[in-house]
Every structure is written in C-alpha cells, then in structure tokens.
Design an enzyme around this catalytic site. Structure first.
Site, PDB file in Angstrom:
ATOM      1  N   PRO A   2       0.770  -1.226   0.000  1.00 45.25           N
ATOM      2  CG  PRO A   2       0.174  -0.876   2.206  1.00 45.25           C
ATOM      3  CD  PRO A   2       1.121  -1.630   1.349  1.00 45.25           C
ATOM      4  CD  GLU A   3       3.183   4.102  -3.606  1.00 44.13           C
ATOM      5  OE1 GLU A   3       3.154   5.332  -3.707  1.00 44.13           O
ATOM      6  OE2 GLU A   3       3.814   3.366  -4.377  1.00 44.13           O
ATOM      7  CE  LYS A  52       3.994   5.141   2.023  1.00 43.37           C
ATOM      8  NZ  LYS A  52       5.414   4.803   1.749  1.00 43.37           N
ATOM      9  NE  ARG A 256      11.339   0.305  -1.593  1.00 45.90           N
ATOM     10  CZ  ARG A 256      10.081   0.539  -1.213  1.00 45.90           C
ATOM     11  NH1 ARG A 256       9.838   1.439  -0.300  1.00 45.90           N
ATOM     12  NH2 ARG A 256       9.109  -0.107  -1.770  1.00 45.90           N
TER      13      ARG A 256
END
Length: 267
Positions: A2-3, A52, A256
């Site tokens: 999820p974002e 989040k 990332r």
DNA sequence: GTGTCATGCGTAT
DNA sequence: TACGCCTGACACG
C-alpha cells in the site's frame, strides 16, 4: 502493498461498515495478545488515515494503530464468514461484517497521546490536504540535504508517497529524482504538492494507481487502460518515454529503484 | 517445490 | 549499507 491512497480508501470503506458499531475483536494468530481483549466489546467511534497509518478510535479512548508495511492486507467479509487464515492478526466483527487483517508491520493499541505523537511526527498528507499542507511540506523539505527522490519517501517530510508515486509524480512535474531537495524552487515544490494531492486523491477514489491520461491511449476512461498503459515510468526502464521516446532509466535511490526519463527530467 | 521479488520501515554496523 | 520483520504472487524446474 500500500501507498497512502490504500489506507485512506480502507478508512473510508471500513468506516461505512464498522464505525458506530460495538465490535468483537480477536486474534486467531495470537500475536495481538492484550490488544484484542482490550478492544473486544467496545464501540468503534472513528477510523482515521494519515499517510500510510491507520487509527481506529474506540469509545474508551483507546486507539488501534495499524501500519501495513509491505505485506499487510485487509479483507472485509460478510456473513457467512469464511474461515480466517492462520496468520490472521486481527478479526473485528459486527453482527454482519468482518474485518480480517493479516501481515501488518505494526498493530498496537495506543493511548490517545501516543497516537497523536505518531500523527504529529508525520509530514503533511496530500489526501488530507490541510490548508497549510504546502507550506509545511516546503518547510520540512528545506531542512533536508538529500535528493528529492529520497526526500519524498521520508514520511516525516510528506506522508503517503511510496515507490510508485515517487517516480510517477517526479516525472509528471519534470523533476529529476537526483535534484537536491534544498535546490528545488518553491514554485516547483508547490507543483509537486499539488500533483500529489491530485494523484493520491484519484488513487483513493478508484483504488488503483493510474497516472497516465486515457486520451493519450485513445480510450475514454482510466479503467479501459491496459495493464501496462497505466504508468509513465515505474518499472519501464529500457522502454521509450511516453512523451518523448527517450529510453527510461532506473537506478537505486535510497535503497529502492527509481525510474525517470533523462530528457523530460533533466538534472 | 523452490527461489525471487514487491506499493515499507526500523535497527544495527 | 545490510539485515530483519511480515506475506503472497509469480517464474522456474
């Protein structure tokens, strides 16, 4: 996986079924000992998302704090309830509806002041879009001597952006991920904030991250876009830029991968 | 079946 | 920078 848009959507959709109800809470996996018993039988008053993070407020003042991490997943089920999975961390039932949570990074009961501290640490949330959001973002950003690609993933700077939105938003406003955060012009920061508001809200509404414009692909609605036509740069390294045909690049940015078009997003 | 990767994040080195 | 944590989907044999 999820974002921020996923959590706001969860808060909205779960809210319709669970807030205002007295709920039964259990943890089949048994890794929420002390939490499930404490919440069991209470009325759920409100669900709030920031970045989040999710906060479930109960009538005693207790707040259930959940962060899904990379793997956490909610399922909302109706009667007859299926057998919960063995790794189910939290089950929350009304008479007719069940919330099934597995794999969260964080799942804890907090006192109100503790939950407030978590929320205050987080940077402004584009979906909440509070009036001082942009100024707050600008101020938190200007203190960072890191690249903009790193900075917008730091939840204390702006909350809710993850790895997909990072690459997509920077492409949309033509900003290289390698620009130093301090060097980004305030007007560009404003553009970045406004684009974040636009895209994350759209993502919350449809439950998917789609940043491309359907008309560029000869279709009317976003839902008619093919699976590979929904994003501009994310995971498109080696493929031509949708705007200028230049080859999309990828590189590690703060542990990332980030993707960008070197022509549309010059350093 | 096994291995790899993923929309996340905290802690140790 | 590396690793640990949490899980599921997919590619490969």
């Amino acid at each position: 996986m999820p974002e921020g848009h996923v959590l706001h959507r969860a808060a909205r959709l779960q809210g319709k079924r669970f807030t205002g109800h007295v709920v039964n809470v259990a943890s089949p996996q048994g890794r929420f000992r002390g939490g499930a018993e404490r919440l069991n039988g209470q009325q759920l008053d409100d669900i709030e998302a920031k970045g989040k993070h999710l906060f479930y407020r109960f009538d005693s003042g207790d707040e259930l704090h959940i962060h899904l991490g990379l793997f956490g997943k909610f399922r909302v089920q109706k009667l007859p309830f299926p057998e919960p999975s063995p790794n189910c961390r939290v089950l929350m039932d009304t008479e007719t509806d069940r919330l099934h949570l597995a794999g969260p990074n964080q799942c804890e009961v907090l006192e109100p002041w503790e939950a407030e501290a978590v929320r205050n640490r987080l940077g402004p949330d584009p979906i909440q879009n509070r009036p001082d959001g942009y100024e707050d973002f600008l101020e938190r950003l200007s203190r960072r001597s890191i690249t903009i690609g790193k900075a917008i993933m730091v939840q204390d700077v702006i909350s809710g952006i993850g790895n997909i939105y990072r690459s997509e938003l920077l492409f949309q406003i033509g900003l290289s991920p390698w620009t130093r955060a301090k060097d980004v012009h305030p007007e560009t920061v404003k553009q970045l904030w406004e684009q974040s508001v636009l895209e994350l809200k759209a993502g919350e509404k449809i439950g998917k991250i789609i940043t491309t414009n359907p008309s560029e692909f000869g279709v009317e609605k976003r839902k008619d876009l093919g699976r590979w036509d929904r994003l501009y740069v994310y995971k498109r390294h080696g493929r031509p830029c949708r705007r200028c045909e230049t080859e999309i690049l990828a590189a590690d940015c703060d542990g990332r991968n980030a993707w960008w078009c070197p022509s549309c997003q010059p350093d």
